[in-house]
Design a protein around this motif. Sequence first.
Motif, short mmCIF file in Angstrom:
data_model
loop_
_atom_site.label_atom_id
_atom_site.label_comp_id
_atom_site.label_asym_id
_atom_site.label_seq_id
_atom_site.Cartn_x
_atom_site.Cartn_y
_atom_site.Cartn_z
N UNK A 44 -10.39 110.50 39.72
CA UNK A 44 -11.56 109.36 39.44
C UNK A 44 -11.58 109.08 37.90
N UNK A 45 -11.47 109.97 37.28
CA UNK A 45 -11.22 109.28 35.76
C UNK A 45 -10.48 110.73 34.99
N UNK A 46 -9.80 110.36 33.88
CA UNK A 46 -9.19 111.29 33.15
C UNK A 46 -9.51 111.58 31.71
N UNK A 47 -9.29 112.75 31.16
CA UNK A 47 -9.64 113.05 29.98
C UNK A 47 -9.56 111.89 28.77
N UNK A 48 -10.48 111.46 28.14
CA UNK A 48 -10.41 110.36 27.37
C UNK A 48 -10.73 108.96 28.01
N UNK A 49 -11.09 109.02 29.08
CA UNK A 49 -11.59 107.71 29.47
C UNK A 49 -13.16 107.72 29.15
N UNK A 50 -13.61 106.36 29.00
CA UNK A 50 -14.94 106.18 28.34
C UNK A 50 -15.97 106.59 29.59
N UNK A 92 -24.36 112.14 25.59
CA UNK A 92 -23.66 111.94 24.14
C UNK A 92 -22.86 110.93 24.03
N UNK A 93 -22.60 109.94 24.83
CA UNK A 93 -21.78 108.66 24.87
C UNK A 93 -20.46 108.98 24.29
N UNK A 94 -19.92 110.05 24.92
CA UNK A 94 -18.52 110.33 24.28
C UNK A 94 -17.60 110.19 25.45
N UNK A 95 -16.35 110.17 25.25
CA UNK A 95 -15.34 109.98 26.26
C UNK A 95 -15.29 111.40 27.09
N UNK A 96 -14.77 111.34 28.51
CA UNK A 96 -14.39 112.62 29.30
C UNK A 96 -13.64 113.42 28.52
N UNK A 97 -14.04 114.65 28.62
CA UNK A 97 -13.02 115.75 28.01
C UNK A 97 -12.42 116.54 29.20
N UNK A 98 -12.61 116.33 30.39
CA UNK A 98 -11.96 116.77 31.64
C UNK A 98 -11.48 115.66 32.66
N UNK A 99 -10.81 115.85 33.29
CA UNK A 99 -10.33 114.85 34.40
C UNK A 99 -11.23 115.49 35.92
N UNK A 100 -11.23 114.22 36.63
CA UNK A 100 -11.86 114.55 37.97
C UNK A 100 -11.10 114.11 38.94
#
Length: 226
Positions: A44-50, A92-100
């Motif tokens: 669904x998303x990876x670490x570092x994605x917006x 926080x408007x930060x990139x993801x720190x985990x993956x889903x």
Amino acid sequence: MEKTRFAPQTFLARLPLFDAMSPEELDAIAAGTSERHVARGEIIFQRGDACRGFHLVIFGQVKLAAGVANGAEKIIELIGPGHSFGEALMFMEKPYIVSATALADSLLLHVTKEAVFEGIARDPAFARKMLAGLSRRMHGLICDLESVALQSGTQRVIGYLLQDEGAAQGAQLTLPVSKAVVASRLNLTPEHFSRILADLSVHGLIGVQGRNVTIMNIDGLREYAG
């Protein structure tokens, strides 16, 4: 995967986060949502994605995981129907720190941060509900840390089995995911998890057949966990 069409408002209105909203407010939130059908195993998303919003699970199951030094992964949380993920980083408007990743064929709703921020601006009660949801998530993570720090592997496994709503004398529970996934969620290796299940079975506390676990002696389980 077969597509399912529905009005997002119908599902949103059932969630604690949105249940006090008027139809007009639900319409405004729904305008900022999109459906996402994901197949089992799909990222669904990876670490570092917006992070551009947060997700709600309509059906299926999603794992949130972080990479570890040896190239394996640590499962942080398992998200099922009616639950959400991604709110904290959205604020926080930060990139993801985990993956889903989807553990089963799933249907998600993605709510954009613009829709959420506009909802907060319109209704302070909505902001309080968002804070309450984030607080529950934080409390759960703190309890997980406490469990890992203060409980043995056996205690964590028994706690996991007894938290199931169907846990009762003679009840049969089906692990919702593979044993390897449950083990990672409990901060155990798959081998250690299997040994604990075998030990509990030898003591006549549970019966295990594949992913089915039968509670043979619920009082004994509680006593064994100390």
